[in-house]
Design a protein around this motif. Structure first.
Motif, short mmCIF file in Angstrom:
data_model
loop_
_atom_site.label_atom_id
_atom_site.label_comp_id
_atom_site.label_asym_id
_atom_site.label_seq_id
_atom_site.Cartn_x
_atom_site.Cartn_y
_atom_site.Cartn_z
N ALA A 85 0.85 -1.29 0.11
CA ALA A 85 0.12 0.06 -0.10
C ALA A 85 1.07 1.45 -0.11
N ARG A 86 0.31 2.27 -0.63
CA ARG A 86 1.01 3.51 -0.75
C ARG A 86 0.50 4.50 0.26
N GLY A 87 0.35 4.49 1.59
CA GLY A 87 0.23 5.30 2.45
C GLY A 87 -1.26 6.00 2.42
N THR A 90 -3.19 4.34 -0.71
CA THR A 90 -3.41 3.14 -0.65
C THR A 90 -3.05 2.19 -1.92
N ILE A 116 0.36 -5.65 5.84
CA ILE A 116 0.39 -4.57 4.54
C ILE A 116 1.51 -3.98 4.87
N ASN A 118 3.66 -0.69 4.09
CA ASN A 118 2.90 0.66 3.88
C ASN A 118 3.99 1.68 3.60
N ASP A 120 5.46 5.59 1.65
CA ASP A 120 5.22 6.92 1.00
C ASP A 120 6.18 7.31 0.13
N LEU A 128 1.69 8.37 6.28
CA LEU A 128 1.83 6.92 6.64
C LEU A 128 0.73 6.96 8.00
N SER A 131 -3.16 5.79 7.62
CA SER A 131 -3.27 4.43 7.14
C SER A 131 -2.74 3.41 8.05
N ALA A 132 -1.61 3.65 8.88
CA ALA A 132 -0.94 2.73 9.97
C ALA A 132 -2.14 2.51 11.01
N ILE A 135 -4.84 0.20 9.59
CA ILE A 135 -4.47 -1.17 9.22
C ILE A 135 -4.46 -1.98 10.68
N HIS A 142 1.29 -4.34 10.53
CA HIS A 142 1.71 -3.18 9.63
C HIS A 142 3.27 -3.10 9.49
#
Length: 603
Positions: A85-87, A90, A116, A118, A120, A128, A131-132, A135, A142
């Motif tokens: 995922a991209r922060g 996503t 996941i 993760n 940026d 981050l 999203s962290a 998750i 994470h």
């Protein structure tokens, strides 16, 4: 003394597929190899996320969530199944709202994910945090990421050990929850000495109890040396792939690393050479009909000068082949150094690697900085977060003028959360308008893939897989019928080159001289009458007509958008070069266009 156990994640079915085939591998074709990998003792897989999530909807007519469910069923409940995922992005094309970021974690947990990873691309820790939190809230592990690369020669200001230490300290100071730390080099350009010093630094800062991993690619030819340096520095885990989707633009081969560590004090996942050989034989059989781009198997000494990630390289070359501009690839790679340097040194990993490539492509095709790619422009203007160093002020000015956006220092998450188009309500309403069932999965597919997601959900998705058998059939059909297959071609008539669209039946086609002048009228649409005051508006890149904005007879001002093309994952605005009245629109939605083709006439 017992050997140190090194956790091995098999990236074959996510990054391997992405790096070699642009993610375009059908699930029924590779599932037997997943079973073989399980039998070989592999228990940690990267199985989804990243660009592979979208590739199923864009090119394969497959549902990523169904693929993930079936993958979990094959490997059993105890396997560690990991996604990327991209922060704040996503797995979406753009930054996501809090609602969509939460839905991402919820859906990936529901469909079999354990962990996941993760990251940026700008190493902006602000991207981050939320999203962290989500998750972990949904019961997933994470893995927080520091993204790496080597800067092109002569470039300074980021991507050294001190920069990575600052990023790691920012992660720790932020308090965001994590179960492990990964140093991710998507371009494979980090030199082994820097890798050694970075992992040594991280081990000292994090202590012995934190699981630290390294991810790299063989693209630049130093991945095995980088892994050996990381092992010496005390790494706990590394990522590898199985042939034929290992090496080249992908991760080092499992067998290669087992060979490289013979006689050393490391146990690579408890894996045995004989069992891996059996697994790789099955995988080779599964993928034997897939066309392998030659650049996917190559190690390129010029990659550190770009740098171009393996996962993006083959996806981009596939698109360039599809659009008939593969001959421009070396020029685009050469143009990337300036784009990276002036863009503020974000790491060359999705989505920033695509921003770099798109801007380099624009610079090659349209002239340096004549057309700012939307993603690149929004990045230098601050809409995706803070770049490691300040972008070039002149480029910021050009981007602001072309995109009609002011630079911003607001957080990317706050900007996304304030955008009504990124709300759950917006996508629920869109599904209702299209008559599509309202489920959380469908909401996320639509939000993540936008128009192509809607197309898939309506059962109208495009199948675009390069298989050798199909390519042979097309060749044989063309030879037998003494005709060309549908597509874009360049032909020579009386010494003059023309770009030609060929289609079966009575489809509307366009013939365009290489200099862009119309060579023949469409068979079903009258060619526009062009007077001395009329202006022919031409496509600057090959692609598809995504949306027509203006209509014949409509008055427009200079700079108004007339239509939007889709090319190389970009939405390209076709704008009026001056004020006037639209005399004709020469294409229809979903038409393929070639470079130089007249798409509209302005009077």
């Amino acid at each position: 003394m017992a050997k140190k156990f090194i956790d091995v994640m098999d990236t074959t079915f996510r990054d391997g597929f992405q790096s070699v085939f642009g993610g375009r591998v059908l699930m029924e074709d590779f599932f037997p190899a997943v079973e073989a990998a399980k039998m070989a003792g592999i228990n940690h897989f990267e199985f989804g996320g990243g660009a592979r999530f979208q590739s199923l909807y864009f090119y394969l007519r497959e549902d990523a969530f169904e693929m993930m469910d079936r993958f979990r069923k094959i490997v059993g409940p105890d396997a560690n199944l990991q996604t990327l995922a991209r922060g704040v992005n996503t797995v979406m094309l753009d930054t996501g709202s809090k609602e969509l970021i939460d839905l991402h974690a919820k859906m990936f947990k529901k469909h079999g994910t354990t962990t996941i990873r993760n990251f940026d691309a700008l190493n902006d820790v602000e991207n981050l945090k939320y999203s962290a939190e989500r998750i972990k809230h949904h019961g997933l592990k994470h893995e927080a990421v520091v993204t790496m690369m080597d800067l092109p020669p002569g470039c300074h200001g980021a991507h050294n050990v001190e920069f990575y230490e600052k990023t790691l300290r920012d992660i720790l100071d932020s308090g965001l929850p994590f179960d492990s730390i990964c140093f991710k080099d998507a371009s494979g350009t980090s030199n082994p000495q820097k890798v050694f010093e970075t992992i040594t630094m991280a081990r000292k800062l994090l202590g012995d109890d934190t699981h630290i991993r390294l991810h790299t690619h063989e693209t630049a030819g130093v991945s095995v040396a980088a892994y050996m340096a990381a092992l010496e520095a005390g790494i706990d885990g590394i990522d590898m792939a199985a042939a034929p989707v290992s090496g080249g633009t992908s991760q080092p081969d499992i067998l290669t690393m087992l060979h490289a560590t013979k006689g050393m004090n490391y146990d690579l996942g408890g894996l045995e050479i004989g069992k891996i050989l059996t697994y790789e034989k099955e995988l080779q059989s599964c993928l034997s009909d897939y066309f392998m781009p030659p650049e996917a198997t190559m190690v390129s000494p010029i990659i550190p000068f770009s740098p171009m990630p393996g996962g993006a390289l083959t996806a981009n070359t596939q698109m360039m082949r599809d659009n008939g501009i593969m001959d421009k690839f070396p020029d685009v790679i050469a143009a990337m150094q300036e784009v990276v340097e002036k863009g503020g040194y974000g790491t060359s990993v999705t989505p920033v690697s695509q921003f770099y490539f798109q801007q380099a492509l624009n610079n090659v095709m349209q002239g340096p900085w004549k057309a700012i790619a939307p993603g690149y422009g929004k990045m230098v203007l601050g809409y995706f977060g803070k770049t490691p160093v300040e972008p070039d002020p002149e480029i910021v000015k050009i981007a602001s003028e072309q995109l009609k956006l002011e630079p911003t220092t607001k957080k990317a998450l706050d900007l996304a959360d304030a955008d009504p188009a990124k709300s759950l309500e917006n996508w629920i309403n869109r599904l209702k308008e299209e008559g599509i069932e309202i489920t959380e999965e469908n909401i996320f597919i639509a939000a993540a893939c936008q128009e192509k997601g809607i197309t898939f959900l309506k059962g109208e998705g495009e199948l675009n897989v390069r298989k050798i058998s199909e390519m042979k059939k097309e060749t044989e059909k063309d030879c037998e019928g003494s005709s060309m297959g549908s597509g874009n071609y360049t032909v020579v008539v009386d010494g003059q080159k023309f770009s030609v669209q060929v289609a079966e039946g009575d489809a509307d086609i366009q013939v365009t001289a290489v200099n862009g002048e119309s060579a023949a009228p469409s068979t079903t649409t009258a060619a526009p009458t062009v007077s001395g005051n009329d202006v022919e508006i031409k496509a600057l890149l090959p692609g598809n007509v995504w949306k027509i904005v203006a209509n014949p007879g409509q008055s427009v001002n200079e700079g108004d958008v007339i239509m939007i093309l889709e090319s190389m994952k970009m939405e390209i605005d076709v704008v009026a070069p001056r004020g006037g009245v639209i005399k004709s629109i020469n294409v229809a939605t979903n038409d393929k266009v070639v470079e130089g083709q007249v798409v509209a006439v302005l009077g």
